[in-house]
Write an enzyme that holds these catalytic residues in place. Structure first.
Site, PDB file in Angstrom:
ATOM      1  N   LYS A   1      -2.884  -2.750   7.722  1.00  0.00           N
ATOM      2  CA  LYS A   1      -2.395  -0.810   7.319  1.00  0.00           C
ATOM      3  C   LYS A   1      -2.280   0.382   8.328  1.00  0.00           C
ATOM      4  O   LYS A   1      -1.498   0.613   8.343  1.00  0.00           O
ATOM      5  CB  LYS A   1      -3.464  -0.642   6.003  1.00  0.00           C
ATOM      6  CG  LYS A   1      -3.084  -1.332   4.647  1.00  0.00           C
ATOM      7  CD  LYS A   1      -3.804  -0.727   4.111  1.00  0.00           C
ATOM      8  CE  LYS A   1      -4.937  -1.494   2.190  1.00  0.00           C
ATOM      9  NZ  LYS A   1      -3.902  -2.453   1.720  1.00  0.00           N
TER      10      LYS A   1
ATOM     11  N   GLU B   1      -7.075   8.481   4.023  1.00  0.00           N
ATOM     12  CA  GLU B   1      -5.938   9.115   2.824  1.00  0.00           C
ATOM     13  C   GLU B   1      -5.472   9.924   2.716  1.00  0.00           C
ATOM     14  O   GLU B   1      -6.516   9.807   1.592  1.00  0.00           O
ATOM     15  CB  GLU B   1      -4.943   8.134   2.250  1.00  0.00           C
ATOM     16  CG  GLU B   1      -3.544   7.109   3.177  1.00  0.00           C
ATOM     17  CD  GLU B   1      -2.800   5.983   2.489  1.00  0.00           C
ATOM     18  OE1 GLU B   1      -2.456   4.888   3.190  1.00  0.00           O
ATOM     19  OE2 GLU B   1      -3.265   5.917   1.144  1.00  0.00           O
TER      20      GLU B   1
ATOM     21  N   HIS C   1      -6.556  -1.081  -9.246  1.00  0.00           N
ATOM     22  CA  HIS C   1      -5.671  -0.932  -8.188  1.00  0.00           C
ATOM     23  C   HIS C   1      -5.020  -2.055  -8.726  1.00  0.00           C
ATOM     24  O   HIS C   1      -4.333  -2.728  -7.404  1.00  0.00           O
ATOM     25  CB  HIS C   1      -5.836  -0.298  -7.021  1.00  0.00           C
ATOM     26  CG  HIS C   1      -7.036   0.856  -6.862  1.00  0.00           C
ATOM     27  ND1 HIS C   1      -6.619   1.307  -7.114  1.00  0.00           N
ATOM     28  CD2 HIS C   1      -7.787   1.367  -6.957  1.00  0.00           C
ATOM     29  CE1 HIS C   1      -7.142   2.955  -7.027  1.00  0.00           C
ATOM     30  NE2 HIS C   1      -8.162   2.952  -6.758  1.00  0.00           N
TER      31      HIS C   1
ATOM     32  N   ARG D   1       4.926 -11.745   2.361  1.00  0.00           N
ATOM     33  CA  ARG D   1       5.607 -13.147   1.768  1.00  0.00           C
ATOM     34  C   ARG D   1       6.035 -12.674   0.310  1.00  0.00           C
ATOM     35  O   ARG D   1       6.743 -11.784  -0.075  1.00  0.00           O
ATOM     36  CB  ARG D   1       3.203 -13.743   1.119  1.00  0.00           C
ATOM     37  CG  ARG D   1       2.950 -12.262   0.259  1.00  0.00           C
ATOM     38  CD  ARG D   1       2.055 -12.685  -0.506  1.00  0.00           C
ATOM     39  NE  ARG D   1       1.379 -11.577  -0.156  1.00  0.00           N
ATOM     40  CZ  ARG D   1       1.326 -10.187  -1.192  1.00  0.00           C
ATOM     41  NH1 ARG D   1       2.055 -11.243  -2.339  1.00  0.00           N
ATOM     42  NH2 ARG D   1       0.387 -10.131  -1.414  1.00  0.00           N
TER      43      ARG D   1
HETATM   44  P1  ADP Z   1      -4.014  -3.566  -1.640  1.00  0.00           P
HETATM   45  O1  ADP Z   1      -3.534  -3.401  -0.467  1.00  0.00           O
HETATM   46  O2  ADP Z   1      -5.384  -3.590  -0.848  1.00  0.00           O
HETATM   47  O3  ADP Z   1      -2.763  -4.143  -2.857  1.00  0.00           O
HETATM   48  P2  ADP Z   1      -2.122  -0.769  -1.516  1.00  0.00           P
HETATM   49  O4  ADP Z   1      -2.577   0.220  -0.550  1.00  0.00           O
HETATM   50  O5  ADP Z   1      -1.586  -1.526  -1.738  1.00  0.00           O
HETATM   51  O6  ADP Z   1      -3.759  -1.263  -1.496  1.00  0.00           O
HETATM   52  O7  ADP Z   1      -2.917  -0.063  -2.755  1.00  0.00           O
HETATM   53  C1  ADP Z   1      -3.213  -0.509  -4.073  1.00  0.00           C
HETATM   54  C2  ADP Z   1      -3.287   0.316  -4.916  1.00  0.00           C
HETATM   55  O8  ADP Z   1      -3.873   1.539  -4.977  1.00  0.00           O
HETATM   56  C3  ADP Z   1      -1.592   1.719  -5.096  1.00  0.00           C
HETATM   57  O9  ADP Z   1      -0.755   0.905  -6.302  1.00  0.00           O
HETATM   58  C4  ADP Z   1      -2.335   2.472  -6.066  1.00  0.00           C
HETATM   59  O10 ADP Z   1      -2.073   2.627  -7.502  1.00  0.00           O
HETATM   60  C5  ADP Z   1      -3.323   2.960  -5.189  1.00  0.00           C
HETATM   61  N1  ADP Z   1      -3.354   3.994  -4.116  1.00  0.00           N
HETATM   62  C6  ADP Z   1      -3.682   3.919  -2.531  1.00  0.00           C
HETATM   63  N2  ADP Z   1      -3.565   4.541  -2.048  1.00  0.00           N
HETATM   64  C7  ADP Z   1      -3.422   4.951  -2.684  1.00  0.00           C
HETATM   65  C8  ADP Z   1      -3.059   6.573  -2.277  1.00  0.00           C
HETATM   66  N3  ADP Z   1      -2.833   7.369  -1.185  1.00  0.00           N
HETATM   67  N4  ADP Z   1      -3.222   7.908  -3.286  1.00  0.00           N
HETATM   68  C9  ADP Z   1      -3.661   7.318  -4.655  1.00  0.00           C
HETATM   69  N5  ADP Z   1      -2.986   5.967  -5.165  1.00  0.00           N
HETATM   70  C10 ADP Z   1      -3.386   5.189  -4.150  1.00  0.00           C
END
Ligand code: ADP
Length: 491
Positions: A115, A199, A234, A291
């Site tokens: 990330k 973040e 999540h 992917r």
């Molecule tokens: P992963 O790679 O583990 O799936 P992501 O970065 O794609 O992680 O985030 C997965 C989920 O977590 C998002 O869809 C959202 O619901 C929550 N999320 C991630 N970052 C944030 C953020 N900065 N603020 C609020 N929710 C977040």
């Protein structure tokens, strides 16, 4: 390409093979000892058993997969999602063996697999990012200073994260140090990499992602969005395309920004750029998945494009046969992931045998599944049994199709997310598209399903009583008719 090996199992192996067969190409399946009887094995032209059930001894054995592929004269490998699909070392080894890897380059995977590296690559392109830092942080005091600057609540995230793991929300400064320790140890145990960053925690966001498609000739397109805000832990469980809230202007801006993200890592193939959207329609780049996504069918339905076919065409060097202006959204598609999980019990895995597994079919239903009735759900892999996808000309119609399909779906032998799906697709907030990633926490309580079950049981009981009474009435009528006859006959 004459023969493609699909380095995966379950619904995605089967789904990928269907497109390969449609293109007149031979298929090779791989399987573990737990999957001998699986539909993806039976569907393939050839199949190789890799070893015992644990993934580390079967589906993750990249070396064995490549050596078997070479023996069978395979000239392409499709990784599906999960397992080796985002493993740059595997992609590199495939290419080194002279086989085409149906996916992006190992370099693109490396950049987007982290990330932090992804944020760094995207920086030059003026794409809105979630406020935060773009480097790993180890010192809790430094983390506190950063958090104060960003403003609480904040989110501690694993750079190597995936599947919603290694994420910790911190509401107050006093909690930061302890949460940071937990996030680091979770990141080490899940990903073997303890790098975490901070973040801003966006409250009440929607998860909107853009499907991108790029060829090897510099053409990059976006195939619109998918909304994936209905999540537990999540992790997504319901998805739709298009989103119920995007305006054409925001859609275009997000699509064009997603294309920039693809360009930032010289992307080739099908990929997904994930964003968070806040209540003021501001969007922020989250990450890119290199992917095919689980939820790709909703995009296929509204665009009419077979994404797996496109992945193969792009991998063999073809130019994309359509332009951005040729792409259009037609209607609305909904997806429910049917997991072997118990929504009444914190969505914990529910292991067992599919004693009954029968589902509706029809022009507005697509079911992607890797299981059939009588099969056991192995404990070794992801507990997703199937994806139920429905279509309608409007969002409302797609929801109605979904409700009907769930009601006709019969699964016995284990708990699934089907009753939870019914709850979502009948919920007012969902029907009005007024929801965010907090939907489950805000609205869902296991009691709702108990109540729904009770109501269902009451309806069934009332129906049984009514049927009994009707039957009794009929008997009486028949009885009196009979006695009349008797009377007549007697006369
Ligand atoms: P992963 O790679 O583990 O799936 P992501 O970065 O794609 O992680 O985030 C997965 C989920 O977590 C998002 O869809 C959202 O619901 C929550 N999320 C991630 N970052 C944030 C953020 N900065 N603020 C609020 N929710 C977040």
């Amino acid at each position: 390409m004459r023969k493609i090996l699909v380095a995966n199992r379950g619904e995605i192996a089967l789904r990928v093979m269907k497109s390969i067969k449609n293109m007149g190409i031979l298929t090779v399946a791989i399987y573990s000892e737990a999957d001998r009887e699986a539909p993806h094995v039976r569907f393939a032209d050839e199949a190789i058993c890799l070893g015992p059930p644990p993934s580390s001894q079967s589906y993750l054995r990249g070396d064995l997969i490549i050596s078997e592929a070479l023996k069978l004269g395979v000239d392409g490998i499709h990784p599906g999602y999960g397992f080796l699909s985002e493993n740059a070392a595997f992609a590199r080894a495939v290419v080194a063996a002279g086989i085409t890897f149906i996916g992006p380059s190992p370099e693109s995977m490396e950049v987007m697999g982290s990330k932090l590296a992804a944020k760094d690559a995207v920086k030059r392109y003026d794409i809105p990012m979630v406020p935060g830092i773009d480097e790993a942080v180890e010192d809790p005091e430094k983390a506190k200073a950063i958090a104060r600057e960003i403003g609480f609540p904040i989110l501690i995230k694993a750079s190597a994260g995936g599947g919603g793991k290694g994420m910790r929300i911190v509401e107050r400064e006093e909690e930061l140090e302890a949460q940071m320790e937990r996030a680091i140890s979770e990141a080490i145990s899940s990903f073997g990499d303890g790098a975490v960053f901070i973040e801003k925690y966006i409250t009440g966001p929607r998860h909107i992602e853009i499907q991108v498609l790029s060829d090897q000739h510099g053409n990059n397109l976006y195939l619109f969005e998918r909304e994936c805000s209905i999540q537990r832990r999540h992790q997504k469980v319901v998805e739709e395309a298009p989103s119920g809230v995007l305006t054409p202007e925001v859609r275009k801006a997000m699509g064009e920004d997603a294309v920039k993200v693809a360009k930032s890592c010289d992307y080739v193939g099908a990929g997904t750029v994930e964003f968070l959207l806040d209540s003021d329609m501001n969007y922020y780049f989250l990450e890119m998945n290199t992917r095919l996504q689980v939820e790709h069918p909703v995009t296929e339905w509204i665009t009419g494009i077979d994404l797996v076919e496109q992945q193969i065409r792009v991998a063999r060097g073809e130019k994309l046969a359509f332009r951005q202006e040729d792409l259009q959204i037609n209607g609305h598609a909904m997806e429910l992931r049917i997991y072997a999980e118990d929504p009444m019990n914190g969505f914990l895995p529910s292991i067992g045998t599919l004693e009954k597994f029968s589902y509706p079919t029809g022009p507005n239903i697509r079911l992607d599944s890797g299981y059939t009735e009588g099969m056991e759900i192995p404990i070794y892999y992801d507990p997703m049994i199937a994806k139920l996808v429905t279509y309608g000309h409007t969002r409302e119609a797609a929801c109605q199709e979904m409700v009907k399909a769930i009601q006709q779906f019969q699964v016995e032998g284990l708990a699934t997310t089907l009753p939870f799906g019914l709850f979502v697709f009948q919920h007012e907030a969902f029907l009005q598209a007024k929801f965010d990633t907090g939907f489950v926490g805000q609205y869902f309580k296991p009691e709702h399903l108990v109540e729904a079950k009770k109501a269902e049981a009451e309806v069934a009981a009332a129906l049984a009583v009514w049927l009994y009474e009707e039957e009794q009435k009929q008997l009486k009528v028949v009885g009196s008719v009979k006695s009349n006859w008797k009377g007549r006959l007697g006369s």
